[in-house]
Design an enzyme around this catalytic site. Structure first.
Site, short mmCIF file in Angstrom:
data_model
loop_
_atom_site.label_atom_id
_atom_site.label_comp_id
_atom_site.label_asym_id
_atom_site.label_seq_id
_atom_site.Cartn_x
_atom_site.Cartn_y
_atom_site.Cartn_z
N LYS A 207 17.36 -17.64 -4.50
CA LYS A 207 16.75 -18.85 -3.93
C LYS A 207 17.52 -20.09 -4.35
O LYS A 207 17.70 -21.02 -3.57
CB LYS A 207 15.29 -18.93 -4.38
CG LYS A 207 14.44 -17.76 -3.85
CD LYS A 207 13.12 -17.66 -4.60
CE LYS A 207 12.26 -16.52 -4.09
NZ LYS A 207 11.10 -16.24 -4.94
N GLY A 304 3.10 -14.25 -2.29
CA GLY A 304 1.82 -13.77 -1.77
C GLY A 304 1.76 -13.91 -0.26
O GLY A 304 2.56 -14.62 0.36
#
Ligand code: HSE
Length: 442
Positions: A207, A304
């Site tokens: 990332k 999530g």
């Protein structure tokens, strides 16, 4: 109203199912928002019979995801298979080459092949959008590409892995074991298929490399990211850090040093009271230092189903509205050549934890070794054999925990000092060093 945007979704795990749920629940509103409907024409996943809590009956099922790239009734492929190589990359390349937009959550693929894929997207005049690849529900790619586009960025300090942040804060708050808390993070759908990518810092490094390209306009360079994970952090370290006024967080940092770019992912002590120290649980945060805005901090859930699916939807909505921009903001041929890595020039104070042999003179010998390596000590804490509630006492062989906080020194000096300590007769086992990030966090 324009024609529908026809999509194919490859991969129906946590995120893929989440995307279909949002489309089913909010179809009408999204049509109004986009000025056209978004229709899921086909899906592909490994197991057709698994119950995902979504109705797939109106969608064509493809056993082979590559069929989505070839289908003439699909405008956009959502790639949620994962993995830097193999089918995810083959599908993305084929879709881009055939003039289909691609939306992906695949940070490993973008970190390793982003520039080559962006070239394909540009050549076909289509979008390669990857908001869900970085920091889950925080719209940081959009923020960098749009809201902050007028800024020269000096640094990024971020928490980019929800699993690690969840583990560190649970250990901090409950004193539970690393393995026990990792299991929770897996059960909650936060962790990667291979959780060593999370705890080893690799996921955060993927990332960070993507964010660094957006921030600095340099070619993606995952290979020079300095990566350390959280596997060596113990409850003792968390307690000692608290005693010194710090929290331990897995930080991902990108900053210019001279002509070079340092990209580093490692655990760090961050002062209590700073925004990144306050980030807990599965939350991520990105602190950006820009010449026009000064400092900005974005925080939100980093993993999530909901946050990640929300990010995928934001990419779909952009494309449905007709917004197609270069994947890394600058056209690929304007990205600067990779800057040299500047890790050796890094400077900070360090937290140093070791176990010392319990004999008269051992502490003097250890501090002498640090002095010989030109490391100056600001604080020393040594526990007695019985320890106390903030740090363990002696281990089974009678060796005592000792913690040092050093004055600022450069990385090369600290590496030399660690080598001396590892070989030292009064030091048992592996000593541990953690960088202290004092000044730069906002
Ligand atoms: N495993 C990742 C994390 C998921 O824990 O942050 C989101 O990329």
């Amino acid at each position: 109203m324009s024609e529908a945007l026809r999509i194919g979704v490859a991969g129906l795990g946590t995120v893929g199912a989440g995307v279909l749920k949002i489309l089913a629940a909010q179809g009408d509103r999204l049509t109004a928002v986009c000025g056209r409907s978004v229709e899921v024409v086909a899906v592909s996943a490994r197991d057709r019979n698994r119950d995902r809590g979504v109705d797939l009956s109106s969608m064509r099922w493809e056993d082979d995801p590559m069929a989505l790239a070839a289908a003439s009734d699909i405008d956009l492929v959502v790639e949620l298979i994962g993995g830097s190589e193999g089918i995810a990359k083959d599908l993305t390349e084929a879709a881009l080459k055939s003039g289909k937009h691609v939306v992906t959550a695949n940070k490993a693929m973008v970190a390793h092949h982003g520039v080559a894929l962006a070239k394909l997207a540009e050549a076909s005049g289509v979008a390669l959008n990857y908001e869900a690849a970085v920091a889950g529900g925080i719209p940081i790619v959009k923020a960098m590409r749009e809201g902050l586009a007028a800024n020269e960025i000096a640094s990024i300090h971020a928490i980019l892995n929800g699993t690690c942040n969840y583990i560190l804060t649970e250990m901090e708050e409950t004193g539970r074991d690393f393995a026990d808390v990792l299991k929770d993070a897996q059960d909650l759908g936060y962790a990667e298929a291979d959780p060593s990518f999370d705890v080893g810092g690799i996921d955060a490094a993927h990332k960070l490399a993507i964010l660094a390209t957006l921030a600095f306009g340099t070619e993606l360079d995952f290979d020079t990211v300095h990566i350390e994970g959280i596997e060596t952090i113990s409850a003792t370290d968390i307690h000692f850090a608290a005693e010194f006024g710090y929290k331990i967080r897995l930080l991902a940092i990108a900053e210019k040093i001279g002509d070079g770019l340092v990209q580093r992912v490692h655990p760090a002590l961050v002062p209590v009271g700073t925004p990144l120290a306050a980030v807990s649980g599965v939350y991520n945060a990105v602190a950006v230092d820009g010449d026009r805005i000064g400092h900005a901090v974005l925080e939100g859930r980093g993993a999530g189903e909901g946050p990640t699916a929300s990010a995928v939807l934001s990419d779909l909505i952009d494309i449905a509205r007709g917004l197609v921009v270069s994947p890394f903001m600058l056209p690929v041929d304007r990205l600067k050549a990779k800057a040299p890595s500047a890790m050796a020039q890094h400077k900070s104070a360090y937290y140093l934890r070791l176990r010392a042999v319990d004999r008269a003179g051992s502490m003097a010998a250890i501090t002498k070794a640090l002095a010989e390596a030109s490391v100056s000590i600001e604080r020393i804490v040594q526990r007695g054999p019985k320890g106390d509630k903030k740090g363990g006492g002696s281990d089974a062989s009678g060796r005592l925990p000792v913690v040092f906080v050093t004055h600022e020194c450069d990385e090369a000096t600290m590496v030399r000092a660690m080598d001396l300590l590892k070989a030292h007769e009064d030091v048992a086992g592996e000593p541990l060093m953690i960088r202290i990030e004092d000044g730069e966090l906002r």
